[in-house]
Design an enzyme around this catalytic site. Sequence first.
Site, short mmCIF file in Angstrom:
data_model
loop_
_atom_site.label_atom_id
_atom_site.label_comp_id
_atom_site.label_asym_id
_atom_site.label_seq_id
_atom_site.Cartn_x
_atom_site.Cartn_y
_atom_site.Cartn_z
N GLY A 48 0.84 -1.19 0.00
CA GLY A 48 0.00 0.00 0.00
C GLY A 48 0.87 1.23 0.00
N GLN A 53 2.77 9.81 1.89
CA GLN A 53 4.06 9.13 1.72
C GLN A 53 4.78 9.57 0.46
OE1 GLN A 53 2.38 4.96 2.44
NE2 GLN A 53 4.45 4.88 3.25
N CYS A 101 6.65 -0.50 6.74
CA CYS A 101 6.16 0.71 6.09
C CYS A 101 7.28 1.28 5.24
CB CYS A 101 5.72 1.72 7.15
SG CYS A 101 5.08 3.25 6.46
N LEU A 102 6.95 1.67 4.01
CA LEU A 102 7.98 2.22 3.12
C LEU A 102 8.54 3.53 3.67
CD1 LEU A 102 6.41 1.49 -0.40
CD2 LEU A 102 8.06 0.13 0.88
N HIS A 143 -3.73 0.43 8.02
CA HIS A 143 -2.39 1.02 7.93
C HIS A 143 -2.41 2.25 7.01
CE1 HIS A 143 2.16 0.52 7.66
NE2 HIS A 143 1.89 1.40 6.72
N GLU A 144 -3.06 2.09 5.83
CA GLU A 144 -3.05 3.18 4.85
C GLU A 144 -3.94 4.35 5.29
OE1 GLU A 144 -0.75 3.18 2.76
OE2 GLU A 144 -0.26 1.09 3.14
N HIS A 147 -2.22 6.57 7.65
CA HIS A 147 -1.32 7.54 7.01
C HIS A 147 -2.07 8.82 6.66
CE1 HIS A 147 2.57 5.66 6.57
NE2 HIS A 147 2.09 4.59 5.98
NI NI Z 1 3.06 2.79 5.67
#
Ligand code: NI
Length: 181
Positions: A48, A53, A101-102, A143-144, A147
């Site tokens: 995701g 991000q 997480c990226l 999670h997304e 963000h």
């Molecule tokens: Ni993330």
Amino acid sequence: MILKVARLGHPIIRMQAKPIPAEHVVRPEFQALIDAMVETMHEYSGVGLAGPQVHLPLQIAVLEVADNPRYPDAQPVPLTVLINPVVTILDRATVEDWEGCLSIPDLRGLVPRFKELRVQAIGRDGEALDFVARDFHARVIQHETDHLKGEVYVDRMTDLRSLSHLAEWQRYVVAPGIRKP
Ligand code: NI
């Protein structure tokens, strides 16, 4: 186009994302942005990616789970674009599982997430989406959508002692014979 990913510490990761006017979704420049987000998610093997991000304080997230090397055991989730998502928790039971997480590279942690959600959003062609997500699918969406509120998975961890460097996690958690604590 591959977009630059903001990491934890960049102020945008902590910003509240803004809703996207529905009429913007079908515009060519917005469609190009969606393509770039999907391409960026694929490039970094994410499941995701949310607007903040990639330095965009907008309520958009893309997600897809398909033979992902970072999450080899995860159930598949088709490519989905969520614009202005609204999440309603259907089952408040929580399940703990590992997340990364990226924007927080090379770490993994155990995070409790609700088991079942209703998700309402605008899709990539401006259509209304309304579906139920369970288990890992529900985890990725939580999670997304976190963000989009300026929150990251470590904020949700109940015990920071599971936080692990990726290489050590692969050695001690993923390695055959050694499973989750
Ligand atoms: Ni993330």
